[in-house]
Scaffold this motif. Sequence first.
Motif, PDB file in Angstrom:
ATOM      1  N   THR A  25       0.832  -1.204   0.000  1.00 16.27           N
ATOM      2  CA  THR A  25       0.000   0.000   0.000  1.00 16.27           C
ATOM      3  C   THR A  25       0.872   1.261   0.000  1.00 16.27           C
ATOM      4  O   THR A  25       0.617   2.215  -0.741  1.00 16.27           O
ATOM      5  N   ILE A  91      -5.979  -4.603  -6.085  1.00 14.74           N
ATOM      6  CA  ILE A  91      -5.574  -3.197  -6.080  1.00 14.74           C
ATOM      7  C   ILE A  91      -4.546  -2.997  -7.188  1.00 14.74           C
ATOM      8  O   ILE A  91      -3.504  -3.648  -7.226  1.00 14.74           O
ATOM      9  N   ALA A 181      -5.376   1.534   0.525  1.00 17.56           N
ATOM     10  CA  ALA A 181      -5.181   0.974  -0.816  1.00 17.56           C
ATOM     11  C   ALA A 181      -6.404   1.255  -1.691  1.00 17.56           C
ATOM     12  O   ALA A 181      -6.291   1.486  -2.897  1.00 17.56           O
ATOM     13  N   ASN A 182      -7.577   1.286  -1.072  1.00 17.70           N
ATOM     14  CA  ASN A 182      -8.807   1.604  -1.797  1.00 17.70           C
ATOM     15  C   ASN A 182      -9.092   3.104  -1.845  1.00 17.70           C
ATOM     16  O   ASN A 182     -10.183   3.526  -2.243  1.00 17.70           O
TER      17      ASN A 182
END
Lengths: 408, 408
Positions: A25, A91, A181-182
């Motif tokens: 991330t 991702i 990460a989102n």
Amino acid sequence: MAGSSDSPRHKHKVTVVGSGNWGTTVAKLVAENTREHKDIFEEDVQMWVFEENVVVPSDSPHYDAAVGDKPQKLTSVINTHHENVKYLPKIQLPPNVVANPSLLDAVKDSSILIFNLPHEFIGNVCKQIKGHILPSARGISCIKGVTVTEDKVELISEYIGETLGIYCGALSGANIANEIANELWCETTIAYNTPPCDRRAENGAANNSAEGEHRDARGQVSKTKLTAVPDDYPPVSHAELYKLFDRPYFTVSMVSDVVGVSLAGALKNIVALACGFIEGHGWNMTAKTAVMRRGMLETIQFCQEFFPETIQEMTFWESAGWSDMIVSCTSARNWRYSKMAVERGVSLHEVERTELNGQKLQGISTTKEVMSFLKARGVQDKYPLFKAVEGIVDGDFKVEDIPVLFRQ
Amino acid sequence: MAGSSDSPRHKHKVTVVGSGNWGTTVAKLVAENTREHKDIFEEDVQMWVFEENVVVPSDSPHYDAAVGDKPQKLTSVINTHHENVKYLPKIQLPPNVVANPSLLDAVKDSSILIFNLPHEFIGNVCKQIKGHILPSARGISCIKGVTVTEDKVELISEYIGETLGIYCGALSGANIANEIANELWCETTIAYNTPPCDRRAENGAANNSAEGEHRDARGQVSKTKLTAVPDDYPPVSHAELYKLFDRPYFTVSMVSDVVGVSLAGALKNIVALACGFIEGHGWNMTAKTAVMRRGMLETIQFCQEFFPETIQEMTFWESAGWSDMIVSCTSARNWRYSKMAVERGVSLHEVERTELNGQKLQGISTTKEVMSFLKARGVQDKYPLFKAVEGIVDGDFKVEDIPVLFRQ
């Protein structure tokens, strides 16, 4: 050797050491920033990956019928498909995240090293790269926790810095890797006390202090002599680190208090256990806030007692302080299992056995280590909440007696 | 007039002005304490009840078939059955809580007045009892909020004190009346800056300062000249107030910073709206903690800017500070309806209309009042979160732009 200060000849090469859920991330967001700040950073971000074989599942968009279920190298999957299918699936990574299975090759010539791997691997990694990095490299540790023994409290960032002979700061906050990460917005805190030898004069031309001198977490002149960031590199100070980490969905706050940020990130685990006990016993949010706040006051007291020279009280209002405490006491692992233990009327050790396959809860070891440090100094009674948590873990103190600790 | 200092001839008579959910809860716990500290307090606690007729439901243990559905006086039900069947049903009150329908009779000869009724009634109540109370009475306001206009910020406790010519402190914390009534443990904060004329000399024999002088919330010598607590009464200071309010299930922390405690209890309502907006938009706990902490920083800044003489930063780590903010932003009314508004894509005013029968959310009026005060001084831009909340309420600012406020 000195280049023109107006346009440094070099850019900073950035390496993320680690590629788990959180490491990947951070590599993602840092790589987004190196593309936006090409005047300061090289675009490609190296990410060291502990190589392993992975099978891409057939429902993945990266499944290749020609390969089928044949195991592939994780680095090759990441570099081909720009996704860490094992540790951060679904991702999309920017293509300038470059997975590298060779630790030494990944850190070679890097001037900014971001350490993001489990606590227990950091010793070995540092030993391996020692002597193989730029002497003027600078580090940021994303690893929460500290190492506490009877003898001393050692910050992870300190350990990294002293082992490698570089300066290393710390990143910590109320951060959940998958949310970031989102690109769900949150905040973080970066603690970095720019060494004097790196503080450039106003005209940007020269380092303005005795070469190599800097202060450790206790405010003492460090034994480690630093090699300053050369003048033909951009500086490494709050402004540049902000540009490297801050994203629209990841707001960075820069501070200088590495001790406060690191200890808040460690001691909160003791408080999270206490909050789990409280809620497992049937008390509600109002009782939990009482325990959190008392835990924070003991955390501040601990920092002021043992690091009086450098601690800044405002640090505890940062994301690494209050926010991380709240999140850790509301949804994280230590809290969840300590709540479960009280609800079931069993010990935490029993929960470790039955629910965690014998794996240890970090909060328990932190509690034990901190208490042994306090006992060695005879000051454990000044930390009644920390002491009660150890007592509950050991079966010597009852959860229902916690409120008694709060009486005048 | 002066009695023996070793054994004061009088005891403090305590009156709770108000008998709602929270007022009755406080009367209960205070009455438990007057029984335990008969050397300081008269056992009976007067509770002023706005008289009304109630019908005891047939499933109540207090239902009397002979009375049936005939309406009875609320005070008579309370004094007979020791339960406030209307505002705190199913909670047994100690028999020394004495409900009194006459405001003037309830406060007569009382030396400690606890104000616990809705904000909007306090003006009228003070006007009625003015001149009918002991001039040496002391007050504690359990009413959260402040009155803010373009011209000034006035604490409720200040208003009470100045109107009645007495000194008045404030009680505030992360407190939910029903939980406390059920004796679920929590904490609270009492702010009381004992007036100099009430500070007794070491030997307990004499007041040690100029009669009547005390400092207002701004640290200035107050225009209100106080009548000191007479020497033939026990003192009224932190120790006695602690004994009056602290219970095993209700931990009291005493501080002197009335401004910090009162403003934290008011400004949190603005922050609770912001947190509702954030969660309504789909962000999670990590984002909420960012908004809470920024709200707390603006709260501290507000207090330091306008009350620099008296504010103490540690106040915000009290239950009235951080704990109350967390609870208010997690489960209280302002938060719930602002979250609902964003989820439904309607304005908060629309939610007031459809869900609250046109009743106003306190957070909205607090926001408006605070912003008008800041604008009158031209400093609204120093409070970006408060300003954004007003903007969202007015439809001038988008929830999704909140993170932008946090950028450096």
